[in-house]
Enzyme design. Structure first.
Site, PDB file in Angstrom:
ATOM      1  CG  ASN A 179      20.563  41.024  19.092  1.00 52.68           C
ATOM      2  OD1 ASN A 179      19.668  40.186  19.067  1.00 52.68           O
ATOM      3  ND2 ASN A 179      21.681  40.884  19.781  1.00 52.68           N
ATOM      4  NE  ARG A 181      21.082  36.258  18.877  1.00 56.86           N
ATOM      5  CZ  ARG A 181      20.251  36.165  19.906  1.00 56.86           C
ATOM      6  NH1 ARG A 181      19.590  37.229  20.316  1.00 56.86           N
ATOM      7  NH2 ARG A 181      20.070  35.030  20.509  1.00 56.86           N
ATOM      8  CG  HIS A 221      22.761  31.318  23.741  1.00 50.46           C
ATOM      9  ND1 HIS A 221      22.356  30.542  24.808  1.00 50.46           N
ATOM     10  CD2 HIS A 221      21.852  32.316  23.628  1.00 50.46           C
ATOM     11  CE1 HIS A 221      21.255  31.048  25.320  1.00 50.46           C
ATOM     12  NE2 HIS A 221      20.918  32.115  24.619  1.00 50.46           N
ATOM     13  NE  ARG A 247      13.897  30.633  26.987  1.00 52.30           N
ATOM     14  CZ  ARG A 247      14.896  31.012  26.207  1.00 52.30           C
ATOM     15  NH1 ARG A 247      15.492  30.133  25.420  1.00 52.30           N
ATOM     16  NH2 ARG A 247      15.301  32.254  26.187  1.00 52.30           N
ATOM     17  CD  GLU A 265      24.524  37.433  21.969  1.00 55.41           C
ATOM     18  OE1 GLU A 265      23.804  38.379  22.350  1.00 55.41           O
ATOM     19  OE2 GLU A 265      24.229  36.243  22.115  1.00 55.41           O
TER      20      GLU A 265
END
Ligand code: AMP
Length: 421
Positions: free
Chosen positions: A7, A100, A188, A249, A392
């Protein structure tokens, strides 16, 4: 079968090894080994730190001695088969690896075995997600060098959203944007999809009959509206900057602000990018931190800008949930996941308090300290509120199992070495 999951983040590299003995069910499994490198913002040699641990409790913490990301990743991977936390005897014992991949664009609606053509497509998409896709390609190439013909799988964060209806996916700019590939991809997706499946199982309901809103609230934050197991809308768009307020962000802001800054303050694209990605959100408003833990702590001590940051975060989250509910035409379950979603009772409580009109009601006690995965809704409420741990890596490992060529299962040695090292 030993499955390696990589990842790759913009300033971190995580890896995990799963040892799967039989077709994996819905319940997540712990990795037998996990490791990460943190670069503290930039890929600087003197700042990089490797942390490795295995299921037997062995832990190793080392400084990285590497000149490049590929070299550092190589060192991280070496600690799977050497050193105090090793769990395998050699790279040969890995049967398959999964990555990923943040942006698969429109080309990938499903996970894919990595071939030269797939690599080429990930490379093309790197123009749209430069911080991520390049790091992921580095991971793929490091494994090619280290493990020869090891089968590798790309699992895309965009794939789950790739069937969003055009009305949700196309920007109302000039139609030429759409022809140039500018559209909403959403991100996501690996966790939104995992949470959806997990929620259906927890609720003992058929996925095909559920309307769900998943809130992935971590460093990056996004919502997805899921009907019949498919994402029909989401808050992130062409890049992971659109939508909710995040740690550093901004999320969505009036694009007129950007043209104003370009004209009046003469800011360049890079400067605007830096402002919106790294100096905005919780950090930009509070001036304290981009970490929700520190925002809540400062707010409790009366810090006015930390409180403002919290309030904006929750306001935008509620507004986003309302928009997703409208896209779905009703809601059966609201799911909180990732760092903030899993760990902040304050954010869940403030958000749900405003959603009683949708028949969302929290059980205050269960919400305070849920043992995950948990249903934290009040008894009589129609909409179930669930808190689900983001998994994940496990979701990627399951995809590897699903796509593994039969050859990979039989040729590579199974996990019999685990426990003997
Ligand atoms: P993730 O990207 O899923 O690893 O989430 C990371 C973010 O989760 C951090 O930046 C924190 O803002 C947030 N987080 C982690 N633990 C807590 C906590 N106990 N309370 C509030 N926020 C938390």
């Amino acid at each position: 079968m030993n499955i390696l999951v990589l990842n790759s983040g913009s300033s971190s590299q995580k890896a995990a090894v799963y040892c799967i003995e039989k077709p994996p069910g819905d319940d997540p499994q712990e990795p037998v080994w996990q490791g990460r490198i943190e670069w503290d913002g930039t890929l600087r040699r003197d700042r990089a730190q490797i942390e490795v641990s295995n299921l037997r409790g062995a832990r190793v913490n080392n400084r990285v001695e590497a000149e490049s990301r590929k070299q550092a990743t190589s060192q991280l991977l070496a600690s799977i088969w050497s050193g105090a936390a090793a769990v395998l005897r050699s790279p040969e014992e890995i049967a398959i690896a999964g990555h990923r991949v943040v942006n698969g664009g429109r080309e990938f609606r499903e996970s894919a075995i990595i071939t030269p053509a797939v690599k080429g497509a990930i490379e093309r998409m790197a123009a749209l997600a430069p911080l991520h896709n390049r790091a992921e390609l580095d991971g793929i190439e490091t494994l090619e060098l280290k493990c020869g013909n090891l089968p590798q799988v790309a699992v895309f964060d965009t794939a789950f959203h790739s069937r969003m209806p055009d009305a949700a996916a196309i920007y109302p700019g000039p139609y030429e944007w759409t022809e140039q590939g500018i559209r909403r991809f959403g991100f996501h997706g690996i966790n939104h999809q995992y949470c959806t499946q997990r929620a259906a199982r927890m609720l003992r309901r058929e996925l095909a009959r559920l309307r769900m809103i998943t809130c992935h609230l971590g460093n990056g934050c996004s919502l997805a509206a899921i009907r019949d197991g498919h994402s029909i809308d989401t808050t992130m768009g062409f890049t992971p900057l659109e939508g909710l307020m995040m740690g550093t962000r901004s999320g969505s802001v009036d694009p007129g602000i950007l043209t104003h800054l370009m004209r009046r303050a003469n800011l360049s694209g890079e400067q605007i990018d830096e402002l919106l990605n790294h100096q905005s959100g919780l950090l930009g408003i509070s001036g304290v931190s981009g970490d929700m833990r520190e925002i809540v702590a400062a707010m409790k001590q009366g810090h006015a800008r930390a409180k403002l940051a919290f309030d904006i975060f929750v306001h935008r989250l509620k507004a986003g949930i309302g928009a997703m509910a409208a896209a779905l035409g009703g809601v059966d379950a609201l799911i909180f996941s990732a760092g903030i979603g899993e760990n902040s009772p304050e954010v869940r409580a403030a958000t749900c308090a405003a959603l009683e009109f949708l028949d969302v009601k929290l059980d205050a006690k269960k919400n305070e300290n849920p043992i995950l995965d948990a249903d934290v809704s009040a008894g009589g409420a129609r909409v179930r509120v669930l808190v689900i741990r983001a998994q994940e890596d496990w979701a990627i490992a399951r995809e590897c199992w699903r796509l593994a060529p039969a050859k990979a299962r039989s040729e590579r040695r199974s996990s019999e070495s685990y426990g003997k090292n």
